[in-house]
Design a protein around this motif. Structure first.
Motif, short mmCIF file in Angstrom:
data_model
loop_
_atom_site.label_atom_id
_atom_site.label_comp_id
_atom_site.label_asym_id
_atom_site.label_seq_id
_atom_site.Cartn_x
_atom_site.Cartn_y
_atom_site.Cartn_z
N TYR A 199 -1.19 1.98 18.58
CA TYR A 199 0.21 2.04 18.13
C TYR A 199 0.70 3.47 17.97
N GLN A 200 -0.19 4.38 17.58
CA GLN A 200 0.21 5.79 17.47
C GLN A 200 0.64 6.34 18.82
N ALA A 201 0.07 5.84 19.89
CA ALA A 201 0.43 6.30 21.23
C ALA A 201 1.90 5.99 21.55
N PHE A 202 2.50 5.04 20.84
CA PHE A 202 3.91 4.70 21.02
C PHE A 202 4.80 5.43 20.02
N GLY A 203 4.19 6.20 19.11
CA GLY A 203 4.96 6.93 18.12
C GLY A 203 4.98 6.31 16.74
N PHE A 204 4.23 5.23 16.52
CA PHE A 204 4.16 4.63 15.19
C PHE A 204 3.36 5.53 14.26
N LYS A 205 3.76 5.59 12.99
CA LYS A 205 3.07 6.39 11.97
C LYS A 205 2.63 5.47 10.84
N GLN A 206 1.41 5.67 10.36
CA GLN A 206 0.88 4.88 9.26
C GLN A 206 1.64 5.22 7.98
N VAL A 207 2.06 4.18 7.23
CA VAL A 207 2.81 4.41 5.99
C VAL A 207 2.21 3.67 4.79
N SER A 208 0.99 3.18 4.93
CA SER A 208 0.35 2.49 3.82
C SER A 208 -1.16 2.71 3.88
N THR A 209 -1.80 2.36 2.79
CA THR A 209 -3.25 2.32 2.81
C THR A 209 -3.66 1.00 3.44
N ALA A 210 -4.91 0.89 3.81
CA ALA A 210 -5.41 -0.33 4.44
C ALA A 210 -5.47 -1.47 3.41
N TYR A 211 -5.22 -2.67 3.89
CA TYR A 211 -5.28 -3.87 3.06
C TYR A 211 -5.85 -5.01 3.90
N LEU A 212 -6.46 -5.96 3.22
CA LEU A 212 -7.05 -7.10 3.91
C LEU A 212 -6.01 -8.20 4.09
N ASP A 213 -5.92 -8.71 5.29
CA ASP A 213 -5.08 -9.86 5.59
C ASP A 213 -5.90 -10.78 6.47
N ASP A 214 -6.19 -11.96 5.98
CA ASP A 214 -7.01 -12.92 6.71
C ASP A 214 -8.35 -12.31 7.13
N ARG A 215 -8.94 -11.54 6.22
CA ARG A 215 -10.25 -10.90 6.38
C ARG A 215 -10.27 -9.82 7.46
N ILE A 216 -9.10 -9.30 7.84
CA ILE A 216 -9.01 -8.21 8.81
C ILE A 216 -8.22 -7.08 8.16
N TRP A 217 -8.72 -5.85 8.27
CA TRP A 217 -8.03 -4.70 7.70
C TRP A 217 -6.77 -4.39 8.49
N HIS A 218 -5.66 -4.23 7.76
CA HIS A 218 -4.36 -3.95 8.35
C HIS A 218 -3.74 -2.71 7.69
N ILE A 219 -2.76 -2.15 8.36
CA ILE A 219 -1.95 -1.06 7.80
C ILE A 219 -0.50 -1.29 8.23
N TYR A 220 0.42 -0.82 7.39
CA TYR A 220 1.82 -0.81 7.78
C TYR A 220 2.08 0.47 8.58
N MET A 221 2.87 0.33 9.63
CA MET A 221 3.24 1.47 10.45
C MET A 221 4.74 1.40 10.74
N ILE A 222 5.37 2.56 10.90
CA ILE A 222 6.80 2.66 11.19
C ILE A 222 7.01 3.46 12.47
N TRP A 223 7.94 3.00 13.29
CA TRP A 223 8.39 3.73 14.46
C TRP A 223 9.87 4.03 14.26
N GLU A 224 10.26 5.28 14.47
CA GLU A 224 11.67 5.66 14.34
C GLU A 224 12.12 6.35 15.60
N GLN A 225 13.31 5.95 16.06
CA GLN A 225 13.86 6.58 17.26
C GLN A 225 14.18 8.03 16.99
N LYS A 226 13.83 8.89 17.94
CA LYS A 226 14.06 10.33 17.76
C LYS A 226 15.43 10.73 18.23
#
Length: 105
Positions: free
Chosen positions: A78-105
């Motif tokens: 997702y970083q390759a598309f310009g998304f940036k991590q905006v949270s710490t990791a959290y478990l969702d359905d036993r899989i680690w997830h993070i929130y990411m944001i993409w903003e148009q430049k």
């Protein structure tokens, strides 16, 4: 090239047979989720192309920023598309997830 056909309602669902799927939520925030390329079709660039088209569609029709809940092990994808991590990791359905944001430049 992937042609994206989208019906817009509470959660838009794009399906390409059993090969791809993508959900675009536009009610609260622009969000792309449930990205999937079935195993038999992986390593052909379809996931990349699907994300590029989903981002274009979302920006052209809705908003200029996109929030996703990414599986942590796919952060670089997702970083390759310009998304940036905006949270710490959290478990969702036993899989680690993070929130990411993409903003148009």
């Amino acid at each position: 090239m992937i042609t994206v056909f989208v019906e817009v309602w509470e959660n838009s669902f794009v399906r390409f047979g059993n090969i791809f799927r993508c959900v675009i939520d536009v009610i609260n925030n622009a969000s792309i989720g449930r990205i999937l390329v079935t195993k038999a079709y992986r390593d052909r660039g379809y996931g990349k192309e699907l994300m590029e088209e989903a981002i274009k569609y979302t920006v052209n029709h809705f908003k200029d920023s996109i929030k996703i809940q990414a599986q942590q092990h796919l952060k670089a994808f997702y970083q390759a598309f310009g998304f940036k991590q905006v949270s710490t990791a959290y478990l969702d359905d036993r899989i680690w997830h993070i929130y990411m944001i993409w903003e148009q430049k």
